[in-house]
Scaffold this motif. Structure first.
Motif, short mmCIF file in Angstrom:
data_model
loop_
_atom_site.label_atom_id
_atom_site.label_comp_id
_atom_site.label_asym_id
_atom_site.label_seq_id
_atom_site.Cartn_x
_atom_site.Cartn_y
_atom_site.Cartn_z
N UNK A 1 -1.13 -10.70 -13.45
CA UNK A 1 0.02 -10.89 -12.56
C UNK A 1 0.18 -9.69 -11.63
N UNK A 2 0.06 -8.48 -12.18
CA UNK A 2 0.20 -7.28 -11.37
C UNK A 2 -0.91 -7.20 -10.32
N UNK A 3 -2.14 -7.47 -10.75
CA UNK A 3 -3.27 -7.39 -9.82
C UNK A 3 -3.15 -8.44 -8.72
N UNK A 4 -2.72 -9.64 -9.07
CA UNK A 4 -2.52 -10.67 -8.06
C UNK A 4 -1.40 -10.28 -7.09
N UNK B 1 -0.64 -7.21 -6.19
CA UNK B 1 -1.19 -6.19 -5.29
C UNK B 1 -2.15 -6.83 -4.29
N UNK B 2 -2.89 -7.84 -4.72
CA UNK B 2 -3.77 -8.56 -3.79
C UNK B 2 -2.95 -9.26 -2.72
N UNK B 3 -1.85 -9.89 -3.11
CA UNK B 3 -0.96 -10.53 -2.13
C UNK B 3 -0.36 -9.49 -1.18
N UNK B 4 -0.02 -8.32 -1.71
CA UNK B 4 0.51 -7.26 -0.86
C UNK B 4 -0.52 -6.85 0.18
N UNK B 5 -1.80 -6.78 -0.22
CA UNK B 5 -2.85 -6.41 0.73
C UNK B 5 -3.06 -7.51 1.78
N UNK B 6 -3.01 -8.76 1.35
CA UNK B 6 -3.25 -9.87 2.27
C UNK B 6 -2.13 -10.01 3.29
N UNK B 7 -0.90 -9.78 2.85
CA UNK B 7 0.26 -9.97 3.73
C UNK B 7 0.88 -8.64 4.15
N UNK B 8 0.07 -7.59 4.22
CA UNK B 8 0.56 -6.26 4.57
C UNK B 8 1.29 -6.23 5.91
N UNK C 1 -2.30 0.64 2.59
CA UNK C 1 -3.30 1.35 1.80
C UNK C 1 -3.92 0.51 0.71
N UNK C 2 -3.21 -0.53 0.27
CA UNK C 2 -3.76 -1.41 -0.77
C UNK C 2 -5.00 -2.15 -0.27
N UNK D 1 -6.23 -3.55 -14.25
CA UNK D 1 -7.64 -3.89 -14.43
C UNK D 1 -8.10 -3.55 -15.85
N UNK D 2 -7.58 -2.45 -16.40
CA UNK D 2 -7.93 -2.08 -17.77
C UNK D 2 -7.43 -3.12 -18.76
#
Length: 580
Positions: free
Chosen positions: A28-31, A33-40, A374-375, A561-562
């Motif tokens: 959930x956290x990684x997704x 952050x991925x959404x944050x990068x996509x919609x920066x 930066x993400x 990721x860990x």
């Protein structure tokens, strides 16, 4: 066929991630952050590299500590620049941009209703207690009683040009000056204006006007222009001054002392009404915007970038001030000395606020927007680098483990050599050989970290190649490539997923390390680059809001990721499943 088998092999790792609570949190956290990068671009509140400016009515007060004087910052008066101030009989007024108006009474500042929407440039309080403010577009506003407040009365000036100075000649008469050598005499009782003709007539700007002890009025402006209004014959005469620089402000004390300040540190002084004006050397060459001289001859001057001068015994000294913004006005009261001003200034090293959630850096750039953008670099390097590492490492491990012999020896000795190359020096050499770029960062990550993946895959393949299903495929006439990628590779997929998850975290840390060392792609925003800028600025010890967010983002991403790799390890290692 191969794709179907790969998908079937991926089902078990997916079930393992969903079944583990910590792994599910990591997903959930990684997704997120991925959404944050996509919609920066949509999540950012500001342009990440744009310098953000701010405006407020700066207020400084003079303080004496022992024998040394300095000017300390007081709470700002609103969010608009203050251009002028005046004080008389216990009441002070300050005016500024967009009609900003503040009253000083009994040691307290109170904001008044804006008399006009236009910017006010000067204000003066008359002997009878009335106040007159002038500004751009011929704006004129009259306040009948400055102490009581009330509503401002708007007057119609006969000019549309900016009025830059005002002074009271008596209880009901004021003199107004402005651009194009505008000189107006106002009767506040009738509201009528009388235009006076300048003896120069070159359309120059008059910046300030002051009433002298003998009843005459002095007008100063650009290029050293100085006019004197004689009270006896009501005539204007051109006065010769010891400078050709722009004169911005004039103040005359009741004792006859006078002070004129101007561009490039211009300071003109006189000691009595009949004395001539003399130029004095300034401790700084920046423009001075306002001056004040007391009856005893103690003088002050303020100007650009928070510059404050003080004069004692005919010697000017630069006085420390807690301000770097432009100062435009001086106001002297029974309680002390005040300096006011400010233009739009860079909102640098501002702590977190409603406008800037993560504060700003030393250049006034929004740190929240930088962290959001930066993400992108972190995840791009993380996933592309991890994919390349797994691609190289998995193929090297498959080939070495399956063919063995000389092929295995050559490949494994290459892996041993790669283990002897340190990461940071290797990346530094790549940057020196080629210009810094995102490609160089990805290559630096992928060309070294594949070695561990190759060893792990090779050890797994050494076991699988002796299994009966591999021997059966070989007897059936299957080619080596078919056996490796159709029969063996699906069985090492859990290990591949595990290494992919681990390498994503390793790649993100590696990119942050390179960017922190200054080896990252220029003109790109990354979490490591944000930390690098904080270190270079020297403000990283105090500006905690600069260091904390990128560090937390790196930690949260790697930790998620860990957690994911933790669940995949159960799939890749049956012994761990048996223990659970």
């Amino acid at each position: 066929m191969i794709g179907t088998r790969v998908l079937k092999s991926a089902q078990e790792p997916l079930r393992a991630m969903i079944g583990d609570r910590l792994s599910l949190i990591g997903v959930v956290v990684l997704l997120s952050i991925i959404c944050m990068a996509l919609f920066a671009p949509f999540l950012s509140t500001h342009e990440p590299l744009a310098v953000n400016e701010r405006e407020e009515g700066s207020l400084l007060a003079r303080s004496v500590d022992g024998e040394r004087a300095h000017w300390v910052q007081r709470p700002a008066l609103g969010e608009r620049t203050l251009n002028a101030a005046d004080y008389r009989d216990g009441v002070g007024l300050a005016v500024g941009r967009d009609g900003a108006a503040w009253r000083y009474l009994d040691g307290e500042w109170t904001e008044l209703e804006a008399p006009l929407a236009a910017t006010l440039i000067d204000v003066a309080i008359g002997p009878g207690g009335a106040a007159l403010a002038v500004g751009v577009g011929g704006s004129v506003a009259l306040l009948e009683d400055a102490a009581a407040g009330g509503e401002w009365q708007t007057l119609e000036a006969p000019v549309a040009s900016a009025l830059t100075g005002v002074a009271w000649l008596d209880d009901t008469t004021a003199l107004l000056v402005g651009v194009d050598e505008t000189i107006l005499r106002l009767d506040t009782v009738s509201g009528e204006f009388e235009a006076l003709e300048s003896p120069l007539g070159r359309g120059m700007t008059l910046n300030s006007v002051a009433l002298d002890v003998d009843g005459s009025a002095w007008l100063v402006g650009e290029r050293g222009l100085t006019l004197r209004l004689d009270p006896e014959d009501d005539s204007l005469s051109l006065e010769r001054m010891p400078t050709n620089r722009d004169l911005n402000h004039i103040h005359l004390a009741d004792s006859g002392h006078g002070l004129i300040v101007g561009e490039r540190g211009t300071l003109l002084s006189r000691s009595a009404v009949d004395d001539g004006w003399e130029s004095q050397s300034a401790p700084d060459s920046r423009a001075m915007r306002a001056g004040w001289v007391t009856d005893e001859g103690h003088a002050f001057a303020v100007g650009r970038s928070g510059i404050v001068f003080e004069r004692e015994a005919d010697e000017w000294q630069l006085v420390p001030s807690e301000e770097e913004r432009h100062l435009r006005a001086l106001m002297v009261t029974e309680e002390g000395y005040f300096a006011l001003g400010s233009d739009r200034f860079v909102n640098r090293l501002a702590p977190p606020s409603g406008e800037h959630w993560f504060g700003t850096d030393h250049l006034g750039r929004d740190l929240y927007s930088q962290n959001v953008h930066g993400s992108r670099i972190a995840l791009l390097v993380g996933f592309i680098g991890a994919a390349l590492v797994v691609l190289i490492g998995a193929n090297v491990g498959l080939i070495a483990g399956y063919f063995r012999g000389r092929t295995e020896t050559v490949l494994m000795r290459t892996v041993d050599v790669m283990y002897g190359i340190p990461f940071e020096p290797f990346a530094l050499i790549l940057v020196l050989l080629f210009e810094p770029s995102l490609l160089i960062v990805i290559l630096a990550v992928s060309l070294l970290t594949w070695r561990t993946v190759a060893r792990l895959i090779r050890s797994q393949v050494l076991s699988l190649r002796e299994r009966p299903f591999v021997k059966a495929a070989r007897v059936a006439g299957a080619s080596d490539l078919r056996i490796m990628y159709l029969h063996i590779f699906p069985n090492v997929m859990p290990l591949v997923f595990l290494e992919l998850a681990i390498i994503v975290g390793v790649s993100i840390i590696a990119e942050a390390t390179l960017s922190f060392l200054g080896l990252g792609p220029p003109q790109s925003i990354s979490w490591g680059g944000i930390l690098h800028n904080a270190r270079l600025s020297g403000a990283w010890r105090d500006a905690w809001w600069w260091n904390l967010p990128p560090g937390l983002f790196i930690m949260i991403t790697v930790l998620s990721v860990f957690f994911i790799s933790r669940s995949l390890e159960l799939v890749a290692n049956p012994r761990l499943r048996a223990r659970r």
